[in-house]
Design an enzyme around this catalytic site. Structure first.
Site, PDB file in Angstrom:
ATOM      1  N   CYS A 192       0.839  -1.199   0.000  1.00 22.86           N
ATOM      2  CA  CYS A 192       0.000   0.000   0.000  1.00 22.86           C
ATOM      3  C   CYS A 192       0.878   1.255   0.000  1.00 22.86           C
ATOM      4  O   CYS A 192       1.736   1.438   0.870  1.00 22.86           O
ATOM      5  CB  CYS A 192      -0.921  -0.007   1.224  1.00 22.86           C
ATOM      6  SG  CYS A 192      -1.787   1.551   1.472  1.00 22.86           S
ATOM      7  N   CYS A 200       0.652   3.301   3.233  1.00 26.54           N
ATOM      8  CA  CYS A 200       1.355   2.627   4.332  1.00 26.54           C
ATOM      9  C   CYS A 200       2.858   2.821   4.198  1.00 26.54           C
ATOM     10  O   CYS A 200       3.571   2.982   5.204  1.00 26.54           O
ATOM     11  CB  CYS A 200       1.014   1.140   4.371  1.00 26.54           C
ATOM     12  SG  CYS A 200      -0.609   0.760   5.065  1.00 26.54           S
ATOM     13  N   ASP A 250      -0.438  16.746  -1.377  1.00 18.50           N
ATOM     14  CA  ASP A 250      -0.737  15.879  -2.508  1.00 18.50           C
ATOM     15  C   ASP A 250       0.320  16.110  -3.589  1.00 18.50           C
ATOM     16  O   ASP A 250       0.704  17.247  -3.883  1.00 18.50           O
ATOM     17  CB  ASP A 250      -2.137  16.176  -3.051  1.00 18.50           C
ATOM     18  CG  ASP A 250      -2.642  15.073  -3.970  1.00 18.50           C
ATOM     19  OD1 ASP A 250      -3.600  14.385  -3.584  1.00 18.50           O
ATOM     20  OD2 ASP A 250      -2.072  14.905  -5.081  1.00 18.50           O
ATOM     21  N   HIS A 280      -3.825   1.025   8.379  1.00 13.62           N
ATOM     22  CA  HIS A 280      -4.423   0.793   7.056  1.00 13.62           C
ATOM     23  C   HIS A 280      -5.922   0.512   7.156  1.00 13.62           C
ATOM     24  O   HIS A 280      -6.345  -0.407   7.863  1.00 13.62           O
ATOM     25  CB  HIS A 280      -3.739  -0.384   6.358  1.00 13.62           C
ATOM     26  CG  HIS A 280      -4.281  -0.619   4.984  1.00 13.62           C
ATOM     27  ND1 HIS A 280      -3.809   0.041   3.884  1.00 13.62           N
ATOM     28  CD2 HIS A 280      -5.307  -1.400   4.555  1.00 13.62           C
ATOM     29  CE1 HIS A 280      -4.507  -0.333   2.822  1.00 13.62           C
ATOM     30  NE2 HIS A 280      -5.427  -1.214   3.199  1.00 13.62           N
ATOM     31  N   ASN A 284     -12.985  10.177  -1.305  1.00 12.18           N
ATOM     32  CA  ASN A 284     -13.488   9.423  -2.447  1.00 12.18           C
ATOM     33  C   ASN A 284     -13.560   7.951  -2.056  1.00 12.18           C
ATOM     34  O   ASN A 284     -12.627   7.422  -1.441  1.00 12.18           O
ATOM     35  CB  ASN A 284     -12.562   9.586  -3.649  1.00 12.18           C
ATOM     36  CG  ASN A 284     -12.580  11.004  -4.191  1.00 12.18           C
ATOM     37  OD1 ASN A 284     -13.623  11.650  -4.220  1.00 12.18           O
ATOM     38  ND2 ASN A 284     -11.425  11.499  -4.607  1.00 12.18           N
ATOM     39  N   GLY A 313     -13.742   7.887  -7.998  1.00  9.60           N
ATOM     40  CA  GLY A 313     -12.374   8.175  -8.416  1.00  9.60           C
ATOM     41  C   GLY A 313     -11.311   7.816  -7.408  1.00  9.60           C
ATOM     42  O   GLY A 313     -10.193   8.334  -7.481  1.00  9.60           O
ATOM     43  N   THR A 339      -8.267   6.146  -6.094  1.00  6.09           N
ATOM     44  CA  THR A 339      -7.154   5.466  -6.762  1.00  6.09           C
ATOM     45  C   THR A 339      -6.173   4.852  -5.771  1.00  6.09           C
ATOM     46  O   THR A 339      -5.412   3.953  -6.140  1.00  6.09           O
ATOM     47  CB  THR A 339      -6.381   6.427  -7.685  1.00  6.09           C
ATOM     48  OG1 THR A 339      -5.881   7.517  -6.908  1.00  6.09           O
ATOM     49  CG2 THR A 339      -7.274   6.958  -8.800  1.00  6.09           C
ATOM     50  N   HIS A 379      -8.189   8.414   2.791  1.00  3.89           N
ATOM     51  CA  HIS A 379      -7.511   9.711   2.889  1.00  3.89           C
ATOM     52  C   HIS A 379      -8.543  10.800   2.708  1.00  3.89           C
ATOM     53  O   HIS A 379      -9.416  10.717   1.851  1.00  3.89           O
ATOM     54  CB  HIS A 379      -6.406   9.840   1.841  1.00  3.89           C
ATOM     55  CG  HIS A 379      -6.797   9.403   0.461  1.00  3.89           C
ATOM     56  ND1 HIS A 379      -6.858   8.078   0.093  1.00  3.89           N
ATOM     57  CD2 HIS A 379      -7.164  10.108  -0.625  1.00  3.89           C
ATOM     58  CE1 HIS A 379      -7.240   7.988  -1.160  1.00  3.89           C
ATOM     59  NE2 HIS A 379      -7.448   9.213  -1.631  1.00  3.89           N
ATOM     60  N   HIS A 437      -9.095  14.415   1.518  1.00  2.91           N
ATOM     61  CA  HIS A 437      -8.518  15.526   0.755  1.00  2.91           C
ATOM     62  C   HIS A 437      -8.928  16.837   1.425  1.00  2.91           C
ATOM     63  O   HIS A 437     -10.112  17.040   1.736  1.00  2.91           O
ATOM     64  CB  HIS A 437      -9.089  15.553  -0.670  1.00  2.91           C
ATOM     65  CG  HIS A 437      -8.698  14.412  -1.549  1.00  2.91           C
ATOM     66  ND1 HIS A 437      -7.684  14.494  -2.485  1.00  2.91           N
ATOM     67  CD2 HIS A 437      -9.212  13.154  -1.663  1.00  2.91           C
ATOM     68  CE1 HIS A 437      -7.592  13.357  -3.150  1.00  2.91           C
ATOM     69  NE2 HIS A 437      -8.506  12.519  -2.670  1.00  2.91           N
TER      70      HIS A 437
END
Ligand code: AMP
Ligand code: ZN
Length: 113
Positions: free
Chosen positions: A3, A6, A29, A45, A86, A92, A94, A99, A101
């Site tokens: 990951c 991670c 980001d 995680h 997300n 979206g 990915t 997380h 944003h």
């Protein structure tokens, strides 16, 4: 450990950290979509929001509180900011480690794309 986030937590992959405590880190980001674009993540995680359980309420709260504090430190809290999780393909997502944003520093359109 496969990951990506991670690996950022472990220090394996570098990140531009803006906040860290025992449970949370936040970093810029790599492909910013606004003048301030930070990701706040749990150190532990968790793949998606769908994997949250009752015991995770505190960590989700910590992510939100960290985002608000960072917006404040950057002097952008009063102007305004957006926080987004997300979840899965249509939204979206990915990177499959949750997380939050934090986007700020420009007018953000609504509804989102
Ligand atoms: P999402 O599409 O919601 O899963 O968001 C993943 C975010 O992670 C994107 O905004 C990417 O630009 C960001 N990202 C991917 N790799 C890195 C990295 N190594 N360091 C910082 N941000 C990253
Ligand atoms: Zn992870």
């Amino acid at each position: 450990m496969s990951c990506l986030f991670c690996r950022i937590v472990s220090g394996d992959i570098p990140a531009s950290k803006v906040y860290e405590d025992d449970d949370v880190i936040a970093f810029n980001d790599i492909n910013p979509q606004a003048p301030l674009h930070v990701l706040a993540i749990p150190k532990r995680h968790i793949s998606t929001l769908n994997d949250l359980v009752d015991g995770d309420d505190a960590i989700v709260g910590k992510l939100v509180r960290a985002a608000a504090a960072i917006a404040g430190e950057k002097g952008l809290a009063e102007r305004g900011y957006r926080t987004v999780f997300n979840c899965n393909a249509e939204a979206g997502q990915t990177v499959f480690h949750i997380h939050l944003h934090l986007l700020a520093g420009r007018r953000l359109g609504w509804p989102p794309g």
